[in-house]
Design a protein around this motif. Structure first.
Motif, PDB file in Angstrom:
ATOM      1  N   ASP A   1     -29.041  -0.167  13.013  1.00  0.00           N
ATOM      2  CA  ASP A   1     -27.666   0.288  13.154  1.00  0.00           C
ATOM      3  C   ASP A   1     -27.954   1.687  14.101  1.00  0.00           C
ATOM      4  O   ASP A   1     -26.776   2.021  14.636  1.00  0.00           O
ATOM      5  CB  ASP A   1     -27.248   0.724  11.743  1.00  0.00           C
ATOM      6  CG  ASP A   1     -26.732  -0.197  10.847  1.00  0.00           C
ATOM      7  OD1 ASP A   1     -26.330  -1.231  11.513  1.00  0.00           O
ATOM      8  OD2 ASP A   1     -26.916  -0.178   9.742  1.00  0.00           O
TER       9      ASP A   1
ATOM     10  N   GLU B   1     -16.664  -1.806   3.191  1.00  0.00           N
ATOM     11  CA  GLU B   1     -17.145  -1.173   4.591  1.00  0.00           C
ATOM     12  C   GLU B   1     -18.601  -1.158   4.178  1.00  0.00           C
ATOM     13  O   GLU B   1     -19.261  -1.173   3.049  1.00  0.00           O
ATOM     14  CB  GLU B   1     -16.558  -0.013   4.810  1.00  0.00           C
ATOM     15  CG  GLU B   1     -14.847  -0.227   5.131  1.00  0.00           C
ATOM     16  CD  GLU B   1     -14.693  -1.248   6.425  1.00  0.00           C
ATOM     17  OE1 GLU B   1     -16.041  -1.338   7.185  1.00  0.00           O
ATOM     18  OE2 GLU B   1     -13.753  -1.394   6.754  1.00  0.00           O
TER      19      GLU B   1
ATOM     20  N   LEU C   1     -23.613   2.895   7.453  1.00  0.00           N
ATOM     21  CA  LEU C   1     -24.576   2.428   8.549  1.00  0.00           C
ATOM     22  C   LEU C   1     -25.878   3.150   8.266  1.00  0.00           C
ATOM     23  O   LEU C   1     -25.945   4.306   7.723  1.00  0.00           O
ATOM     24  CB  LEU C   1     -24.204   3.002   9.917  1.00  0.00           C
ATOM     25  CG  LEU C   1     -22.585   2.415  10.253  1.00  0.00           C
ATOM     26  CD1 LEU C   1     -22.369   2.981  11.746  1.00  0.00           C
ATOM     27  CD2 LEU C   1     -22.729   0.729  10.254  1.00  0.00           C
TER      28      LEU C   1
ATOM     29  N   ALA D   1     -22.505   7.832   9.242  1.00  0.00           N
ATOM     30  CA  ALA D   1     -21.391   6.875   9.728  1.00  0.00           C
ATOM     31  C   ALA D   1     -21.011   5.659   8.911  1.00  0.00           C
ATOM     32  O   ALA D   1     -21.792   5.122   8.406  1.00  0.00           O
ATOM     33  CB  ALA D   1     -21.500   6.477  11.184  1.00  0.00           C
TER      34      ALA D   1
ATOM     35  N   SER E   1     -18.472   2.191   8.630  1.00  0.00           N
ATOM     36  CA  SER E   1     -18.071   1.111   9.279  1.00  0.00           C
ATOM     37  C   SER E   1     -16.530   1.010   9.097  1.00  0.00           C
ATOM     38  O   SER E   1     -16.268   1.500   7.983  1.00  0.00           O
ATOM     39  CB  SER E   1     -18.711  -0.169   9.046  1.00  0.00           C
ATOM     40  OG  SER E   1     -18.514  -0.815   7.860  1.00  0.00           O
TER      41      SER E   1
ATOM     42  N   TYR F   1     -16.227   2.964  13.806  1.00  0.00           N
ATOM     43  CA  TYR F   1     -16.778   3.675  12.527  1.00  0.00           C
ATOM     44  C   TYR F   1     -16.455   5.141  12.423  1.00  0.00           C
ATOM     45  O   TYR F   1     -15.473   5.565  13.629  1.00  0.00           O
ATOM     46  CB  TYR F   1     -18.496   3.761  12.789  1.00  0.00           C
ATOM     47  CG  TYR F   1     -19.054   4.517  13.927  1.00  0.00           C
ATOM     48  CD1 TYR F   1     -18.869   5.822  14.055  1.00  0.00           C
ATOM     49  CD2 TYR F   1     -19.009   3.755  15.106  1.00  0.00           C
ATOM     50  CE1 TYR F   1     -19.493   6.375  15.236  1.00  0.00           C
ATOM     51  CE2 TYR F   1     -19.663   4.306  16.327  1.00  0.00           C
ATOM     52  CZ  TYR F   1     -19.865   5.648  16.244  1.00  0.00           C
ATOM     53  OH  TYR F   1     -20.328   6.345  17.500  1.00  0.00           O
TER      54      TYR F   1
END
Length: 315
Positions: free
Chosen positions: A21, A186, A189, A199, A201, A258
């Motif tokens: 990621d 979700e 990351l 972060a 997604s 994101y």
């Protein structure tokens, strides 16, 4: 930055590489570009320690070695880095094994003072003194006064305690944001090399529709969540005739939209809890709005199809 253009220099942007990621420094491309341009034609290498996830701190040690080998000055953007022991360690290691001429950090981001002012530091006192002599002496003294008052009021122990709390809050924010991401189908990351920013997604929003993604950022801002940053896919922005695809995402084609959240110095547990509560409400509202819009579009498409069929029958 614009100052490069004003001085007659041309920035050379090296694309990051995706590892899992994370977005990381492409060391091979940096060295290849130096060889292609010629080291004598390069003013400096400009790297960074503190950045928004999924980008992580640059590979400072490798960059510092390259700069030492090719005799190229190396300037580090350490904007948030003073509050992170990991960022400061990277700078220390880079200077030990290679070349780092100066690193620059913001006063507001590291010392909780009003915006305005920065600290330029380095490992060569005479070089820093030369930079100091370039100062024209006409700017406001407010930033210096603000940071002096703040440090005197905190003391060394008070500031160290804030650094300790920030690191603890980063772990808490990470674990709680992961739970929230899971609840909304979700994903947090995986960016273990970034010690400040996280972060999450946003795949369940219509990431092919920039408006649907950026609306979430607008919703958060109106609810007084000003630190979060929503990044859509494929946004394009031109700056000084340079076109950046995937603007704000540090790469041309990141796999998903994101949202960023950071643990900065001064953050408290109640700040994290309030942020997560408001983010949860905004995500639910965004999903509800997306479903409503989808239903309207389906009905509209269905009516259009019926009308077309009736027109064909009439003909």
């Amino acid at each position: 930055r614009s100052c490069f253009f004003w001085s007659g220099f041309e920035p050379v942007v090296i694309e990051n590489v995706l590892e899992g990621d994370e977005l990381r420094t492409d060391i091979e491309s940096v060295e290849a570009k130096i060889k292609a341009l010629g080291a004598e034609n390069i003013l400096c290498v400009h790297s960074t320690t503190s950045c928004f996830a999924p980008r992580v701190p640059d590979r400072l040690e490798e960059l510092a070695v390259i700069c030492a080998n090719y005799d190229i000055p190396h300037i580090v953007n350490n904007a948030y880095g003073v509050q992170s022991s990991k960022c400061m360690h990277l700078i220390q290691q880079g200077a030990r094994v290679g070349r780092i001429d100066a690193f620059v950090q913001s006063l507001d981001k590291n010392f909780m003072v009003p915006v305005g002012g920065a600290i330029i530091a380095g490992f060569n006192e005479s070089f820093i003194q030369e930079i100091s002599k370039m100062y024209p002496g006409r700017a406001s003294a407010s930033p210096s006064l603000d940071v002096l008052i703040t440090l005197l009021s905190l003391g060394a122990s008070g500031y160290k305690q804030l650094l300790k709390e920030r690191k603890e809050m980063f772990s808490y924010l990470s674990s709680e944001l992961k739970k929230l991401a899971d609840n909304h189908n979700e994903r947090l990351l995986d960016t273990p090399h970034n010690p400040i920013s996280l972060a999450m997604s946003l795949k369940n929003l219509d990431e092919n529709n920039d408006a649907a993604v950026t609306q979430l950022g607008s919703m958060l801002f109106t609810r007084q969540v000003s630190g979060a940053r929503v990044v859509p896919c494929g946004s394009v922005q031109t700056v000084n005739n340079y076109t950046f695809k995937g603007f704000m995402s540090h790469t041309n084609d990141y796999p998903c939209a994101y949202l960023n959240a950071a643990s900065a110095i001064g953050i408290k547990k109640q700040d994290v809890d309030v942020f997560l509560k408001r983010l949860d409400k905004c995500l639910k509202a965004s999903r509800k709005e997306a479903k409503k819009e989808k239903s309207v579009n389906e009905i509209s498409n269905s009516n259009t199809g019926t009308e077309q069929l009736e027109d064909q029958k009439i003909q």
